[in-house]
Design an enzyme around this catalytic site. Structure first.
Site, PDB file in Angstrom:
ATOM      1  N   ARG A   1       1.595  -3.786  -4.862  1.00  0.00           N
ATOM      2  CA  ARG A   1       2.806  -3.011  -5.144  1.00  0.00           C
ATOM      3  C   ARG A   1       3.446  -2.611  -3.818  1.00  0.00           C
ATOM      4  O   ARG A   1       3.246  -1.495  -3.335  1.00  0.00           O
ATOM      5  CB  ARG A   1       2.472  -1.790  -5.986  1.00  0.00           C
ATOM      6  CG  ARG A   1       1.893  -2.131  -7.351  1.00  0.00           C
ATOM      7  CD  ARG A   1       1.426  -0.887  -8.074  1.00  0.00           C
ATOM      8  NE  ARG A   1       0.798  -1.196  -9.350  1.00  0.00           N
ATOM      9  CZ  ARG A   1       0.178  -0.309 -10.118  1.00  0.00           C
ATOM     10  NH1 ARG A   1       0.105   0.952  -9.716  1.00  0.00           N
ATOM     11  NH2 ARG A   1      -0.356  -0.675 -11.256  1.00  0.00           N
TER      12      ARG A   1
ATOM     13  N   ASP B   1       5.897  -1.323  -0.946  1.00  0.00           N
ATOM     14  CA  ASP B   1       6.745  -0.136  -0.906  1.00  0.00           C
ATOM     15  C   ASP B   1       8.195  -0.489  -0.625  1.00  0.00           C
ATOM     16  O   ASP B   1       8.532  -1.618  -0.273  1.00  0.00           O
ATOM     17  CB  ASP B   1       6.258   0.821   0.183  1.00  0.00           C
ATOM     18  CG  ASP B   1       4.909   1.430  -0.122  1.00  0.00           C
ATOM     19  OD1 ASP B   1       4.582   1.565  -1.321  1.00  0.00           O
ATOM     20  OD2 ASP B   1       4.175   1.768   0.824  1.00  0.00           O
TER      21      ASP B   1
ATOM     22  N   TYR C   1      -1.625  -8.974   5.282  1.00  0.00           N
ATOM     23  CA  TYR C   1      -0.309  -8.490   5.688  1.00  0.00           C
ATOM     24  C   TYR C   1      -0.055  -8.842   7.149  1.00  0.00           C
ATOM     25  O   TYR C   1      -0.986  -8.922   7.955  1.00  0.00           O
ATOM     26  CB  TYR C   1      -0.219  -6.972   5.536  1.00  0.00           C
ATOM     27  CG  TYR C   1       0.009  -6.480   4.127  1.00  0.00           C
ATOM     28  CD1 TYR C   1       1.294  -6.210   3.667  1.00  0.00           C
ATOM     29  CD2 TYR C   1      -1.056  -6.284   3.258  1.00  0.00           C
ATOM     30  CE1 TYR C   1       1.510  -5.738   2.374  1.00  0.00           C
ATOM     31  CE2 TYR C   1      -0.854  -5.827   1.957  1.00  0.00           C
ATOM     32  CZ  TYR C   1       0.428  -5.557   1.525  1.00  0.00           C
ATOM     33  OH  TYR C   1       0.636  -5.103   0.254  1.00  0.00           O
TER      34      TYR C   1
ATOM     35  N   ARG D   1       0.962   0.339   7.861  1.00  0.00           N
ATOM     36  CA  ARG D   1       1.985   0.934   8.719  1.00  0.00           C
ATOM     37  C   ARG D   1       1.431   2.099   9.534  1.00  0.00           C
ATOM     38  O   ARG D   1       1.820   2.303  10.692  1.00  0.00           O
ATOM     39  CB  ARG D   1       3.170   1.380   7.871  1.00  0.00           C
ATOM     40  CG  ARG D   1       3.928   0.218   7.241  1.00  0.00           C
ATOM     41  CD  ARG D   1       4.828   0.666   6.103  1.00  0.00           C
ATOM     42  NE  ARG D   1       5.719   1.729   6.539  1.00  0.00           N
ATOM     43  CZ  ARG D   1       6.374   2.533   5.701  1.00  0.00           C
ATOM     44  NH1 ARG D   1       6.205   2.403   4.396  1.00  0.00           N
ATOM     45  NH2 ARG D   1       7.178   3.461   6.172  1.00  0.00           N
TER      46      ARG D   1
END
Length: 246
Positions: free
Chosen positions: A46, A48, A106, A193
């Protein structure tokens, strides 16, 4: 089983939200028009608001039979230009894009030094001072393994357990970017992040690489760096067991 790419800039994330434009929302709307019925889609991650994808995986139950090679072309004709289905293929009845995933990868794109190029601004984080690559990788090495990553979770993360297993974490040059790639079984909310922002801050301070181990053990969110912006982050790949690998 779909493999998707999207530009997350103009989306309020993946998950459907009332009165918000989301990737799941436009995908389900496109499928509804195509199939003339409501379709519910599940995704591997999911993402962001503002986060992109080049290897998102989603699945749904189709009420019609269409040859696998034609699904991508058919669906894309019902989607806006910032979302594209790259590939489609059948999956086992018990397949679930989220629960069946073994690992997710990622990448975070940094543009370092000089002046940030305008046409890249939506897909990277511009850092004015060039960090030491070896220092970054010495710090990133402490992320690998199974740890309680509470320190890198956003305040609103609702996960029952903050323990995650990081398989690899490395910085490397990929012109014009400096890329951080991390692979783990799963991630906490804004974890990647937060890691990027912290490792950049530690490098700028010439802090010992072992400070990462201390931060993880301490679990005190106030001690980590600022969370890097969403625009540099991409869901790059999802791994599945044999016969359903993406």
């Amino acid at each position: 089983m779909l493999t998707l790419a999207y530009d997350g800039t103009d989306f309020a994330g993946w998950q459907v939200q009332r009165e918000q434009r989301t990737v799941q929302g436009v995908l389900e709307a496109g499928l509804a028009r195509m199939l003339d019925r409501r379709v519910r889609v599940r995704a591997a991650g999911r993402t962001d608001s503002g986060v992109h994808a080049i290897g998102q995986v989603a699945n749904f139950t189709a009420p019609v039979t269409i040859p696998a090679e034609r699904w991508a072309v058919a669906i894309n004709s019902y989607l806006p230009p910032d979302v594209r289905v790259l590939a489609a293929r059948p999956a086992a009845a018990q397949f679930d894009a989220r629960r069946s995933a073994l690992a997710r990868g990622y990448r975070y794109q940094l543009l370092v030094g000089g002046v940030g190029l305008p046409h890249l601004r939506r897909y990277c984080y511009h850092v004015r001072h060039r960090p030491d690559l070896r220092r970054l990788n010495r710090s990133a090495a402490y992320l690998v393994g199974e740890h309680d990553f509470t320190v890198f979770a956003a305040a609103g993360d609702a996960s029952l357990s903050k323990v995650r297993r990081v398989i690899s974490a490395v910085f490397y040059p990929s012109p014009p970017y400096l890329v951080f790639r991390i692979v783990a079984t799963s991630f906490l909310w804004k974890m990647v992040r937060s890691i990027v922002g912290t490792l950049l801050e530690l490098a700028a301070m010439d802090a010992p690489a072992a400070d990462v181990r201390r931060l993880i053990a301490g679990r005190r969110r106030a001690e980590v760096g600022q969370t890097a912006p969403a625009r540099g982050l991409f869901l790059e790949r999802v791994w599945y067991p044999p016969l359903s690998e993406s």
